[in-house]
Write a protein that holds these residues in place. Structure first.
Motif, PDB file in Angstrom:
ATOM      1  N   PHE A 135     -20.486   4.285  10.588  1.00  0.00           N
ATOM      2  CA  PHE A 135     -21.195   5.171   9.664  1.00  0.00           C
ATOM      3  C   PHE A 135     -21.692   6.413  10.400  1.00  0.00           C
ATOM      4  CE2 PHE A 135     -21.496   1.598   6.706  1.00  0.00           C
ATOM      5  CZ  PHE A 135     -21.484   2.234   5.471  1.00  0.00           C
ATOM      6  N   ALA A 136     -22.013   6.237  11.699  1.00  0.00           N
ATOM      7  CA  ALA A 136     -22.567   7.345  12.496  1.00  0.00           C
ATOM      8  C   ALA A 136     -21.568   8.474  12.715  1.00  0.00           C
ATOM      9  CB  ALA A 136     -23.036   6.805  13.852  1.00  0.00           C
ATOM     10  N   LEU A 137     -20.280   8.243  12.416  1.00  0.00           N
ATOM     11  CA  LEU A 137     -19.266   9.277  12.618  1.00  0.00           C
ATOM     12  C   LEU A 137     -19.375  10.397  11.589  1.00  0.00           C
ATOM     13  CD1 LEU A 137     -16.190   6.984  13.395  1.00  0.00           C
ATOM     14  CD2 LEU A 137     -17.540   8.312  15.044  1.00  0.00           C
ATOM     15  N   GLY A 138     -20.110  10.139  10.501  1.00  0.00           N
ATOM     16  CA  GLY A 138     -20.300  11.175   9.483  1.00  0.00           C
ATOM     17  C   GLY A 138     -19.068  11.449   8.654  1.00  0.00           C
ATOM     18  N   LEU A 139     -18.211  10.429   8.499  1.00  0.00           N
ATOM     19  CA  LEU A 139     -16.970  10.619   7.739  1.00  0.00           C
ATOM     20  C   LEU A 139     -16.921   9.691   6.518  1.00  0.00           C
ATOM     21  CD1 LEU A 139     -14.547  10.910  10.781  1.00  0.00           C
ATOM     22  CD2 LEU A 139     -15.036  12.723   9.125  1.00  0.00           C
ATOM     23  N   GLY A 140     -18.085   9.336   6.005  1.00  0.00           N
ATOM     24  CA  GLY A 140     -18.138   8.485   4.825  1.00  0.00           C
ATOM     25  C   GLY A 140     -18.191   7.005   5.181  1.00  0.00           C
ATOM     26  N   GLU A 141     -18.081   6.168   4.153  1.00  0.00           N
ATOM     27  CA  GLU A 141     -18.211   4.723   4.344  1.00  0.00           C
ATOM     28  C   GLU A 141     -16.948   4.137   4.963  1.00  0.00           C
ATOM     29  OE1 GLU A 141     -18.922   0.579   1.850  1.00  0.00           O
ATOM     30  OE2 GLU A 141     -19.126   2.496   0.836  1.00  0.00           O
ATOM     31  N   PRO A 142     -17.066   3.506   6.136  1.00  0.00           N
ATOM     32  CA  PRO A 142     -15.894   2.882   6.748  1.00  0.00           C
ATOM     33  C   PRO A 142     -15.550   1.569   6.036  1.00  0.00           C
ATOM     34  CG  PRO A 142     -17.702   3.252   8.330  1.00  0.00           C
ATOM     35  CD  PRO A 142     -18.264   3.363   6.964  1.00  0.00           C
ATOM     36  N   ILE A 143     -14.294   1.188   6.114  1.00  0.00           N
ATOM     37  CA  ILE A 143     -13.873  -0.113   5.582  1.00  0.00           C
ATOM     38  C   ILE A 143     -13.437  -1.000   6.746  1.00  0.00           C
ATOM     39  CG2 ILE A 143     -13.155   0.815   3.345  1.00  0.00           C
ATOM     40  CD1 ILE A 143     -10.213   0.509   4.435  1.00  0.00           C
ATOM     41  N   ALA A 144     -13.418  -2.301   6.504  1.00  0.00           N
ATOM     42  CA  ALA A 144     -12.982  -3.259   7.522  1.00  0.00           C
ATOM     43  C   ALA A 144     -11.588  -3.765   7.165  1.00  0.00           C
ATOM     44  CB  ALA A 144     -13.963  -4.428   7.600  1.00  0.00           C
ATOM     45  N   ILE A 145     -10.667  -3.744   8.135  1.00  0.00           N
ATOM     46  CA  ILE A 145      -9.313  -4.253   7.889  1.00  0.00           C
ATOM     47  C   ILE A 145      -8.830  -5.051   9.098  1.00  0.00           C
ATOM     48  CG2 ILE A 145      -8.712  -2.277   6.409  1.00  0.00           C
ATOM     49  CD1 ILE A 145      -6.884  -1.306   8.734  1.00  0.00           C
ATOM     50  N   SER A 146      -7.789  -5.822   8.879  1.00  0.00           N
ATOM     51  CA  SER A 146      -7.037  -6.413   9.987  1.00  0.00           C
ATOM     52  C   SER A 146      -5.575  -6.098   9.739  1.00  0.00           C
ATOM     53  CB  SER A 146      -7.246  -7.927  10.071  1.00  0.00           C
ATOM     54  OG  SER A 146      -6.325  -8.491  11.002  1.00  0.00           O
TER      55      SER A 146
END
Length: 450
Positions: A135-146
């Motif tokens: 989240f700290a990257l400032g590029l919106g909400e991250p998602i989790a994947i494999s």
């Protein structure tokens, strides 16, 4: 028409090539634990549910002299991102953020290409801490994947969809998928219902051995012919009997062959014997056809010798409505294999149901219908907690198959799903063909709570 483009970017060894291989459906990119295996931009046609796009696998982003090999690799990555409709920025969810991740994020923020962030290697909840860090990257909400295990692809679909979903492209795909080849039609039914006689009448020649003895036809036979300048591939099959009566080894093979014919067909004609009416085995065959996702037409044969024709027809229709409760309105026609009466109507109905079976609904139209259907009949709130249905997408045709995204969809009653399917058939003119409806919820625990 060119496809929208997704560029996969990130530092070395975060799983970019593994994700590329999964999206294109084959191992094109080399995958190895050592960083720097990918050196050039690699491209392929990717697919995620009903999204189709060009996907670019890029070299790991490293800070080096532009004249060096790593520097030239970085230049290739920068060019790929400039050309793309969206950049998919991959981090390693298990390792968390690194200074190089933060540098890549600064570079991506300075450009014009939209960016989505995915924390890879997040099997189970292994990458949740790394996802939250991102989240700290400032590029919106991250998602989790494999990428390796195929987890989180529904969430990936959701974040990519706004960037790569183009109505004009889907319309082109519709044209490709619409049934324009030969109508693949299988004729099935109990032994001695007149299947081979019907095929001979259609073809205008004695291509099949016929006779009063049940079980003359042993193999499924494929025949290509023309009806009203339309191509038909016809499959005449051995009769299907109750399993308990299938004792002879050859007859067991014939029953298996019939099931294969159903599997290969687009439209299945279930032939009934008017002198015997509708029997339980007919319903079992019809149910098998629907379960296999094939379009179904019912034809009552030997109509020229049927007694009490009107009450017989109404009785068959009523029994079908009750016995095939999962699919209402299956076409029921009358034919005579002996005289040829009703054959044109039968073939017309077969082409019509194939059109419905092959149909694709444009995403905009589908979601406008979806919003109206929910407004007219909102989903229930079990335990006082609201089920929120967000949107719907068609993932394939033949048969038409749809995915509904929302929260608490696992608690949505079967009756409400049936309401959606019935409304869809009525409002979107999908007709009496099998439809598939799957419910999906985002896996991220913090995704759009409420």
């Amino acid at each position: 028409m060119s496809l929208p483009t997704v560029a996969i970017v990130g530092r070395p060894n975060v799983g970019k090539s593994t994700l590329f291989n999964r999206l294109v459906g084959k191992r094109i990119a080399l995958v190895d634990d050592r960083p720097g295996v990918t050196r050039d931009r690699r491209e392929g046609e990717g697919r995620l549910l009903d999204l189709e796009f060009r996907v670019m696998d890029t070299a790991g982003f490293e800070d080096h002299d532009p004249a060096s090999l790593p520097g030239r690799m970085r230049a290739q990555t920068e060019a790929a991102v400039r050309e793309a409709d969206v950049a998919l920025f991959l981090i390693d969810g298990r390792e968390g953020l690194t200074p190089l991740d933060e540098e890549i994020a600064r570079w991506l923020r300075s450009g014009k290409t939209p960016v989505v962030v995915a924390a890879n290697k997040a099997e189970g909840s292994a990458g949740e801490a790394g996802r939250l860090e991102a989240f700290a990257l400032g590029l919106g909400e991250p998602i989790a994947i494999s990428a390796e295990h195929g987890e989180g692809l529904v969430d990936l679909f959701e974040v990519l969809r706004p960037h790569v979903e183009h109505e004009h492209f889907q319309t082109e795909a519709e044209e490709v998928e619409e049934g324009t080849g030969p109508l693949k039609m299988a004729i099935v039914g109990r032994p001695n219902a007149g299947k081979s006689t019907l095929v001979n009448k259609m073809l205008g020649e004695e291509r099949m051995i016929t006779g009063p003895e049940a079980g003359i036809t042993r193999d499924s036979i494929s025949l290509d012919w023309q009806w009203n300048e339309k191509a038909v591939r016809l499959v005449d099959t051995a009769g299907l009997r109750k399993r308990a009566k299938v004792e002879d080894k050859l007859e067991k093979l014939s029953a298996m062959d019939t099931r294969r014919a159903i599997d290969m067909a687009e439209v299945v004609v279930l032939l009934l014997d008017a002198t015997r009416g509708l029997e339980a085995q007919d319903l079992r065959i019809a149910d098998q056809v629907i379960e296999e996702g094939r379009a179904l037409v019912i034809a009552i044969n030997k109509w020229d010798v049927a007694e009490h024709a009107s009450s017989l027809f109404n009785g068959v229709k009523a029994a079908l409505e009750e016995g095939l409760s999962q699919l209402k309105g299956v076409p029921v026609l009358t034919v005579s294999a002996k005289t040829g009466k009703g054959i044109d109507q039968l073939l017309g109905a077969a082409f019509e149901v194939r059109d419905s079976w092959s149909k694709r609904i444009p995403t905009g139209e589908l979601n406008r219908w979806f919003e109206r259907a929910i407004e007219q009949n909102p989903p229930p709130a079990p335990g006082g907690k609201r089920i929120k249905l967000r949107y719907i997408t068609q993932v394939k045709s033949r048969p038409p198959s749809f995915v509904v995204f929302g929260t608490r969809v696992d608690q949505l009653p079967t009756s409400y799903q049936r309401y959606l399917l019935n409304s869809m058939r009525r409002d979107l003119d999908l007709g009496p063909v099998p439809l598939r409806l799957t419910m999906r919820a985002p896996k991220n625990p913090f995704h759009n709570k409420g």
